[in-house]
Design an enzyme around this catalytic site. Sequence first.
Site, short mmCIF file in Angstrom:
data_model
loop_
_atom_site.label_atom_id
_atom_site.label_comp_id
_atom_site.label_asym_id
_atom_site.label_seq_id
_atom_site.Cartn_x
_atom_site.Cartn_y
_atom_site.Cartn_z
N PRO A 137 1.70 0.84 -2.34
CA PRO A 137 1.90 2.21 -2.83
C PRO A 137 2.62 2.34 -4.18
O PRO A 137 3.73 2.87 -4.28
CB PRO A 137 2.72 2.85 -1.71
CG PRO A 137 3.52 1.71 -1.16
CD PRO A 137 2.61 0.51 -1.25
N CYS A 138 1.96 1.92 -5.23
CA CYS A 138 2.54 2.05 -6.57
C CYS A 138 2.69 3.52 -6.97
O CYS A 138 3.51 3.85 -7.83
CB CYS A 138 1.73 1.27 -7.60
SG CYS A 138 -0.01 1.69 -7.65
N HIS A 139 1.93 4.40 -6.31
CA HIS A 139 2.05 5.83 -6.62
C HIS A 139 3.41 6.40 -6.20
O HIS A 139 3.79 7.47 -6.65
CB HIS A 139 0.91 6.62 -5.94
CG HIS A 139 0.89 6.54 -4.46
ND1 HIS A 139 0.35 5.46 -3.78
CD2 HIS A 139 1.37 7.38 -3.51
CE1 HIS A 139 0.48 5.65 -2.49
NE2 HIS A 139 1.10 6.80 -2.29
#
Length: 162
Positions: A133-135
């Site tokens: 989950p880089c977001h």
Amino acid sequence: MVEFVKYTSILGHITIAIEDDTLIGLWFDGQKYDRANIQGEFSTSISTMARKTIEWLDEYFSGKNPDMTLKISPRGTVFQQAVWECLLAIPYGQTRTYGDIKELVCNKLGKASMSNQAVGTAVGHNPISIIIPCHRVIGKDGSLHGYAGGLEKKSWLLQHEK
């Protein structure tokens, strides 16, 4: 041989990359670093791992927090791998700053410090969007910064998880 499979999400088309029954890539079509120079062919038959990834995405986009039971193996340097492992530790519906990630990576690698830019670059080169989950990484002032799939998608994903 790498198997590519298309997935249609509310945010657009996504390409899934599977190799040796392991998820190695997941990108919004057209995003920066799309397919990360991985060569493969689109498959007409869908492997078990591709099916599991599609089920994970279906669950995620339906508003649920899917269990992380997918076998993943993102390709990258030791440093990138350390950053991506730290991203996996960010709980669903929560965010961390780039500084938070930098501190975790420093501790993981036994470093006194490192550049914010290096951490940001590694976050941006994440080859398994959404699942890693880089977001969920934001600026220290709470603002949205750099998302290879576009800030509109990052904003949508964060709102979706709230």
